[in-house]
Enzyme design. Structure first.
Site, mmCIF file in Angstrom:
data_model
loop_
_atom_site.group_PDB
_atom_site.id
_atom_site.type_symbol
_atom_site.label_atom_id
_atom_site.label_comp_id
_atom_site.label_asym_id
_atom_site.label_seq_id
_atom_site.Cartn_x
_atom_site.Cartn_y
_atom_site.Cartn_z
ATOM 1 N N PHE A 14 0.843 -1.200 0.000
ATOM 2 C CA PHE A 14 0.000 0.000 0.000
ATOM 3 C C PHE A 14 0.879 1.251 0.000
ATOM 4 C CE2 PHE A 14 -2.422 -3.408 2.052
ATOM 5 C CZ PHE A 14 -3.552 -3.425 1.250
ATOM 6 N N ARG B 113 2.710 4.572 -1.033
ATOM 7 C CA ARG B 113 2.489 5.703 -1.942
ATOM 8 C C ARG B 113 3.838 6.165 -2.439
ATOM 9 N NH1 ARG B 113 0.215 9.565 2.314
ATOM 10 N NH2 ARG B 113 1.856 8.426 3.376
ATOM 11 N N CYS C 190 -0.929 3.467 -10.503
ATOM 12 C CA CYS C 190 -1.814 2.558 -9.756
ATOM 13 C C CYS C 190 -3.298 2.797 -9.996
ATOM 14 C CB CYS C 190 -1.521 2.662 -8.262
ATOM 15 S SG CYS C 190 0.058 1.952 -7.833
ATOM 16 N N LYS D 269 1.846 13.393 -9.266
ATOM 17 C CA LYS D 269 1.513 13.976 -7.963
ATOM 18 C C LYS D 269 2.814 14.515 -7.387
ATOM 19 C CE LYS D 269 2.438 10.175 -4.932
ATOM 20 N NZ LYS D 269 2.015 9.360 -3.822
HETATM 21 C C1 UDX Z 1 -1.663 4.792 -4.637
HETATM 22 C C2 UDX Z 1 -2.230 4.368 -3.277
HETATM 23 O O1 UDX Z 1 -2.433 5.526 -2.463
HETATM 24 C C3 UDX Z 1 -1.307 3.377 -2.606
HETATM 25 O O2 UDX Z 1 -1.872 2.934 -1.390
HETATM 26 C C4 UDX Z 1 -1.130 2.206 -3.552
HETATM 27 O O3 UDX Z 1 -0.339 1.222 -3.023
HETATM 28 C C5 UDX Z 1 -0.564 2.682 -4.885
HETATM 29 O O4 UDX Z 1 -1.459 3.646 -5.429
HETATM 30 P P1 UDX Z 1 0.170 6.496 -5.532
HETATM 31 O O5 UDX Z 1 -0.183 6.014 -6.910
HETATM 32 O O6 UDX Z 1 1.603 6.652 -5.179
HETATM 33 O O7 UDX Z 1 -0.452 5.521 -4.430
HETATM 34 O O8 UDX Z 1 -0.510 7.934 -5.386
HETATM 35 P P2 UDX Z 1 -1.613 8.634 -4.487
HETATM 36 O O9 UDX Z 1 -0.967 9.492 -3.477
HETATM 37 O O10 UDX Z 1 -2.608 7.667 -4.004
HETATM 38 O O11 UDX Z 1 -2.301 9.602 -5.587
HETATM 39 C C6 UDX Z 1 -2.882 9.048 -6.780
HETATM 40 C C7 UDX Z 1 -3.430 10.153 -7.668
HETATM 41 O O12 UDX Z 1 -4.577 10.752 -7.088
HETATM 42 C C8 UDX Z 1 -2.475 11.298 -7.966
HETATM 43 O O13 UDX Z 1 -2.565 11.642 -9.335
HETATM 44 C C9 UDX Z 1 -2.981 12.445 -7.113
HETATM 45 O O14 UDX Z 1 -2.698 13.703 -7.677
HETATM 46 C C10 UDX Z 1 -4.474 12.172 -7.117
HETATM 47 N N1 UDX Z 1 -5.171 12.708 -5.945
HETATM 48 C C11 UDX Z 1 -4.899 12.214 -4.692
HETATM 49 C C12 UDX Z 1 -6.151 13.683 -6.098
HETATM 50 O O15 UDX Z 1 -6.429 14.132 -7.225
HETATM 51 N N2 UDX Z 1 -6.820 14.137 -4.986
HETATM 52 C C13 UDX Z 1 -6.576 13.660 -3.749
HETATM 53 O O16 UDX Z 1 -7.236 14.112 -2.800
HETATM 54 C C14 UDX Z 1 -5.586 12.671 -3.580
#
Ligand code: UDX
Length: 448
Positions: A155, A157, A263, A324
């Site tokens: 999990f 990030r 992801c 992100k």
């Molecule tokens: C995610 C999961 O959080 C993690 O638990 C899993 O194992 C892998 O996938 P990650 O892909 O690193 O992690 O990014 P995350 O921080 O979850 O953000 C994903 C996307 O959502 C990004 O593009 C981010 O900009 C977007 N996001 C996130 C939003 O648009 N709004 C939010 O409030 C949160």
């Protein structure tokens, strides 16, 4: 414990380094010799906070080594983690070729009658573990091998993965073997986190369900942002008010240009696909995906409403290319996708990102995109500034001074990092996502 990790991507490398840091003896296997050589020299193939220092530390302590040698590394591990990529294929399903080929190699090199646990950390659809078991057996041929399979989804990030590995909310392990479950429990029991021991199918589904739920939260608040734009409400206030309800929680409620990365898009799509394969139409997930696509289009439409669809006379400063903040990763980055659309309409782009410029160059090339090595530079002579990635430092720039360098004081804030009123006071025409006091009032009061 002796641990082998197959695949040195984000998940494999971080997990390997963290296990070594916990005192285990880790070998990380990858077929890419160049990558392996670099890792052994302390040069990381990815940018991840604290990873280089950690790998250097555990290597110098003799508990971590990267290798291309299947035989010695499979012989080494009592626990063998498969951490290879599972990219979406064209139909949106997870491509499991790398997983199965790793499983066959494990079988091929597994010593006779020595018990091992083969664990999948890669995100794989429900039911994959039975196939992993089969592929290990295929690889072993007539040899007598002794192993169990288990699922241990990650999990992590990107950007905070080392912290996440040590401070996880929970550990999930799935297996049909009590012995394998106990060994994996031993690996994690020092963490201050509940351990969910379950069957293989449930463990596999937990990962997809969790990521899809988080993506649903993002799409939900993005849909709410559309209602805000039409009614004159402010999505930040709405999210704050919603998030304080402990049952909802305030995280993953930031409206913006949509979710990206390696992801969420892949996992949501794969779960939708799995549902279809089991003859279930998961309509909610279809809506989550559609909303995510639309959100990016709505944002770009604001630009086209202001300038028309021919942007060839315009130069845009852009802050952010990574999917992100906290990462150099541009895979499925909505920022890259928006830049492509703007450039496709003729705009010239000047781009800065604190970590992802090299990857952005690979994605976008040089055609009508210039790359700046500092944020301040992209303001100069820009007809508009775009914020496309939520790097916190973008919120703290010297806007009062920097906007004076712009050709026109216009900001499109795709991550709602700035305060619309403060921007208005600086004479900036400010466009956000679902914000009150947005310069684009086309939607207000339901008027299109
Ligand atoms: C995610 C999961 O959080 C993690 O638990 C899993 O194992 C892998 O996938 P990650 O892909 O690193 O992690 O990014 P995350 O921080 O979850 O953000 C994903 C996307 O959502 C990004 O593009 C981010 O900009 C977007 N996001 C996130 C939003 O648009 N709004 C939010 O409030 C949160």
């Amino acid at each position: 414990m002796k641990i082998t990790i197959i695949g040195t991507g984000y998940v494999g490398l971080v997990s390997g380094a963290v296990f070594a840091d916990w005192g285990h003896n880790v070998m990380c296997l990858d077929i890419d010799k160049d990558k392996v050589d670099k890792i052994n020299k302390g040069i990381m193939p990815i940018y991840e906070e604290g990873l280089e220092e950690l790998v250097k530390k555990v290597s110098s302590e003799g508990r971590f080594k990267a290798t291309t040698d299947y035989k010695s590394s499979i012989e080494h591990g009592e626990l063998i983690f498969i951490c290879v990529g599972t990219p979406s294929n064209q139909a949106g399903a997870a491509n499991l070729n790398y997983v199965f080929s790793a499983a066959e190699s494990i079988g091929k090199y597994m010593p006779n009658d020595e018990y091992k646990v083969v664990i999948t950390k890669s995100t794989v659809p429900v039911g994959t573990h039975n196939k992993v078991r089969e592929h290990v057996r295929i690889g072993a041929g007539n040899k007598k091998i002794n192993f169990d399979v288990a699922s241990n989804p990650e999990f992590l990030r990107e950007g905070t993965s080392i912290y996440d590995a040590n401070n996880t909310d929970r550990v999930v392990i799935g297996s049909d073997s009590e012995k394998a479950l106990d060994i994996l429990e031993d690996l994690y029991k020092h963490l201050d986190a509940p351990i969910v021991k379950t069957d293989l199918a449930s463990a596999e589904l937990i990962k997809y369900a969790a990521n899809s739920f988080l993506a649903t939260k993002i799409s939900f608040i993005n849909e709410i942002s559309q209602i805000c734009e039409r009614t004159g409400a402010d999505v930040k206030s709405v999210a704050l008010g919603m998030g304080l309800d402990k049952r909802i929680g305030s995280r993953f409620l930031n409206a913006g240009i949509g979710y990206g990365g390696s992801c969420f898009p892949k996992d949501v799509e794969a779960l939708y696909r799995t549902s279809s394969e089991y003859f279930y139409d998961f309509r909610l997930l279809r809506g989550v995906m559609d909303a995510n696509e639309r959100q990016k289009d709505y944002f770009v439409d604001k630009v086209f409403r202001k300038y028309g669809t021919n942007l060839s006379e315009l130069t845009f400063g852009v802050l952010g290319a990574a999917f992100k903040n906290g990462t150099d990763d541009t895979r499925k980055s909505v920022a890259i996708s928006v830049i492509r659309t703007l450039r496709g309409a003729g705009a010239r782009i000047k781009l800065f990102d604190p970590a992802a410029l090299e990857n952005a160059k690979k994605e976008l090339g040089q055609d009508n995109v210039k790359y700046s090595d500092n944020a301040e530079d992209v303001f100069k002579k820009a007809d508009a500034l775009f914020i496309l990635t939520e790097w916190p430092e973008f919120a703290n720039l010297e806007y009062p001074e920097l906007v004076k360098d712009m050709n026109k004081k216009v900001i499109f804030d795709g991550r709602n990092l700035l305060d619309p009123i403060e921007m208005k006071d600086l004479g900036v025409e400010y466009y956000g996502v679902g914000r009150k006091d947005d310069a684009d009032d086309t939607h207000e009061n339901g008027v299109k």
